[in-house]
Write a protein that holds these residues in place. Structure first.
Motif, PDB file in Angstrom:
ATOM      1  N   ARG A 225       0.838  -1.196   0.000  1.00  0.00           N
ATOM      2  CA  ARG A 225       0.000   0.000   0.000  1.00  0.00           C
ATOM      3  C   ARG A 225       0.875   1.248   0.000  1.00  0.00           C
ATOM      4  O   ARG A 225       1.976   1.273   0.559  1.00  0.00           O
ATOM      5  CB  ARG A 225      -0.919   0.016   1.223  1.00  0.00           C
ATOM      6  CG  ARG A 225      -1.972  -1.075   1.232  1.00  0.00           C
ATOM      7  CD  ARG A 225      -2.781  -1.011   2.509  1.00  0.00           C
ATOM      8  NE  ARG A 225      -3.501   0.232   2.604  1.00  0.00           N
ATOM      9  CZ  ARG A 225      -4.722   0.440   2.129  1.00  0.00           C
ATOM     10  NH1 ARG A 225      -5.347  -0.547   1.504  1.00  0.00           N
ATOM     11  NH2 ARG A 225      -5.330   1.591   2.274  1.00  0.00           N
ATOM     12  N   GLU A 226       0.375   2.313  -0.612  1.00  0.00           N
ATOM     13  CA  GLU A 226       1.151   3.549  -0.720  1.00  0.00           C
ATOM     14  C   GLU A 226       1.492   4.117   0.655  1.00  0.00           C
ATOM     15  O   GLU A 226       2.583   4.660   0.847  1.00  0.00           O
ATOM     16  CB  GLU A 226       0.344   4.574  -1.531  1.00  0.00           C
ATOM     17  CG  GLU A 226       1.066   5.886  -1.763  1.00  0.00           C
ATOM     18  CD  GLU A 226       0.252   6.849  -2.596  1.00  0.00           C
ATOM     19  OE1 GLU A 226       0.713   7.981  -2.781  1.00  0.00           O
ATOM     20  OE2 GLU A 226      -0.839   6.458  -3.049  1.00  0.00           O
ATOM     21  N   GLU A 227       0.575   3.970   1.628  1.00  0.00           N
ATOM     22  CA  GLU A 227       0.813   4.553   2.952  1.00  0.00           C
ATOM     23  C   GLU A 227       1.965   3.876   3.694  1.00  0.00           C
ATOM     24  O   GLU A 227       2.596   4.492   4.555  1.00  0.00           O
ATOM     25  CB  GLU A 227      -0.457   4.453   3.812  1.00  0.00           C
ATOM     26  CG  GLU A 227      -1.648   5.221   3.280  1.00  0.00           C
ATOM     27  CD  GLU A 227      -2.445   4.433   2.256  1.00  0.00           C
ATOM     28  OE1 GLU A 227      -3.521   4.884   1.859  1.00  0.00           O
ATOM     29  OE2 GLU A 227      -1.983   3.345   1.864  1.00  0.00           O
ATOM     30  N   THR A 228       2.237   2.622   3.381  1.00  0.00           N
ATOM     31  CA  THR A 228       3.275   1.882   4.098  1.00  0.00           C
ATOM     32  C   THR A 228       4.483   1.560   3.223  1.00  0.00           C
ATOM     33  O   THR A 228       5.434   0.935   3.703  1.00  0.00           O
ATOM     34  CB  THR A 228       2.693   0.560   4.640  1.00  0.00           C
ATOM     35  OG1 THR A 228       2.212  -0.238   3.547  1.00  0.00           O
ATOM     36  CG2 THR A 228       1.554   0.826   5.610  1.00  0.00           C
ATOM     37  N   HIS A 229       4.452   1.987   1.966  1.00  0.00           N
ATOM     38  CA  HIS A 229       5.509   1.597   1.027  1.00  0.00           C
ATOM     39  C   HIS A 229       6.886   2.047   1.491  1.00  0.00           C
ATOM     40  O   HIS A 229       7.840   1.254   1.530  1.00  0.00           O
ATOM     41  CB  HIS A 229       5.195   2.189  -0.352  1.00  0.00           C
ATOM     42  CG  HIS A 229       6.254   1.903  -1.376  1.00  0.00           C
ATOM     43  ND1 HIS A 229       7.336   2.750  -1.584  1.00  0.00           N
ATOM     44  CD2 HIS A 229       6.406   0.875  -2.249  1.00  0.00           C
ATOM     45  CE1 HIS A 229       8.103   2.252  -2.522  1.00  0.00           C
ATOM     46  NE2 HIS A 229       7.566   1.124  -2.959  1.00  0.00           N
ATOM     47  N   GLY A 266       7.702   7.228   7.892  1.00  0.00           N
ATOM     48  CA  GLY A 266       6.375   7.234   8.504  1.00  0.00           C
ATOM     49  C   GLY A 266       5.927   5.845   8.923  1.00  0.00           C
ATOM     50  O   GLY A 266       5.837   4.940   8.094  1.00  0.00           O
ATOM     51  N   ASP A 268       3.068   5.524  10.885  1.00  0.00           N
ATOM     52  CA  ASP A 268       1.712   5.704  11.413  1.00  0.00           C
ATOM     53  C   ASP A 268       0.794   4.565  11.018  1.00  0.00           C
ATOM     54  O   ASP A 268      -0.112   4.201  11.772  1.00  0.00           O
ATOM     55  CB  ASP A 268       1.131   7.038  10.914  1.00  0.00           C
ATOM     56  CG  ASP A 268       1.906   8.232  11.442  1.00  0.00           C
ATOM     57  OD1 ASP A 268       2.590   8.071  12.476  1.00  0.00           O
ATOM     58  OD2 ASP A 268       1.837   9.306  10.822  1.00  0.00           O
ATOM     59  N   PHE A 269       1.011   3.990   9.824  1.00  0.00           N
ATOM     60  CA  PHE A 269       0.129   2.941   9.328  1.00  0.00           C
ATOM     61  C   PHE A 269       0.764   1.551   9.426  1.00  0.00           C
ATOM     62  O   PHE A 269       0.233   0.591   8.878  1.00  0.00           O
ATOM     63  CB  PHE A 269      -0.262   3.216   7.871  1.00  0.00           C
ATOM     64  CG  PHE A 269      -1.063   4.464   7.682  1.00  0.00           C
ATOM     65  CD1 PHE A 269      -2.433   4.460   7.875  1.00  0.00           C
ATOM     66  CD2 PHE A 269      -0.452   5.651   7.327  1.00  0.00           C
ATOM     67  CE1 PHE A 269      -3.178   5.612   7.708  1.00  0.00           C
ATOM     68  CE2 PHE A 269      -1.180   6.816   7.152  1.00  0.00           C
ATOM     69  CZ  PHE A 269      -2.551   6.803   7.352  1.00  0.00           C
TER      70      PHE A 269
END
Length: 294
Positions: A225-229, A266, A268-269
């Protein structure tokens, strides 16, 4: 890749959805509320209406024809009458108990549909990975014990008939079982199924990576996923930069999420479940290897 869907209380389970579905179901069951409304942009629609008992003195209602029946009720007044009847019916039919019953029905339908898919996955895995039953294990253990007793008896007889020469010890080889082979597998789907948060992983060797056979036409790679890439790719790079080191999935991997400047990426996810899924995917594809207990 490894995909898991987690169902949480979202739009399908909120009051707005459950209530609106209940209202639609109640009103659809009444013929009057399924008829087209006699209103529209044309003057003929605005002047048409219904006949109702009594005169209220409202200009929209029209005049009385002497028999207590009002004629020429406007479209707005007709709509308000229907709304009053609809609200009265809804107050009677749509209650807290009926909404709870409908919500439980939605849950049961969802769970029944998902259970079919879950059972199919479990049955396919059980068929592909048969496990010996407890009865078969007990029989095998008893047979091994009987064979050991027979070996002891033969050994005692041989010792009684042996000469005075000192006995020479013979090395005994341990039987090689399927469980031993499974324990030695550190990459691939079988190894990935054993990865836990407390499992140690390391960078795989070229031979381990090549041992993972990919399906024909399937490319080797992760779908992230883009948020965790950014965080996950930096973790993978950090592990590969330390080929001789092992890392605990649940506690060590977060510390590897660094960018080129050395700052934390990041996270956060990135939760424990994300780390576990990521580690299993990497082991399944051969990017990482599981460290077996010695």
């Amino acid at each position: 890749s490894f995909h898991v869907t987690v169902a949480i209380a979202t739009h399908d389970w909120c009051l707005a959805t459950v209530f609106s579905e209940s209202v639609r179901e109640v009103l659809k069951g009444v013929d009057e509320f399924r008829m087209a409304l006699p209103i529209g942009p044309c003057e003929e629609y605005e002047k048409s209406g219904t006949r109702r008992s009594g005169g209220s003195g409202d200009d929209n209602v029209g005049s009385s024809d002497g028999d207590g029946v009002g004629v020429g009720v406007g479209g707005r007044a007709f709509l308000e009458e229907q709304m009053e009847r609809a609200f009265a019916l809804l107050r009677e039919r749509v209650t807290g108990a009926s909404l709870e019953q409908r919500l439980r029905w939605k849950y049961s339908v969802h769970n029944a549909r998902a259970d079919v898919c879950r059972r199919a996955v479990v049955e396919d895995y059980a068929a592909a990975n048969p496990r010996p039953s407890k009865k078969r294990k007990m029989l095998a253990t008893n047979e091994c014990a009987d064979e050991a007793d027979d070996d002891d008896d033969d050994e005692e007889s041989a010792n009684a008939d042996a000469s005075s020469e000192p006995p020479q010890s013979q090395p005994q080889s341990q039987p090689h079982t399927e469980d031993d082979e499974a324990d030695s597998i550190v990459v691939g789907p079988k190894a990935a199924s054993k990865v836990r948060l407390e499992t140690l992983v390391r960078a795989s060797t070229p031979s381990e990576r090549e041992s993972v056979a990919m399906e024909e036409g399937k490319l080797r790679g992760l779908t992230v996923r883009e948020e965790t890439h950014g965080a996950l790719m930096s973790i993978l790079a950090g592990i590969k930069n330390h080929p001789g080191r092992s890392f605990v999935v649940g506690s060590d991997l977060r510390g590897l999420a660094k960018n080129d400047e050395g700052d934390d990426c990041g996270l956060d996810f990135v939760c424990d479940f994300t780390l576990l899924s990521f580690a299993r995917c990497c082991v399944e594809l051969g990017a990482l290897a599981m460290v077996c207990d010695s």
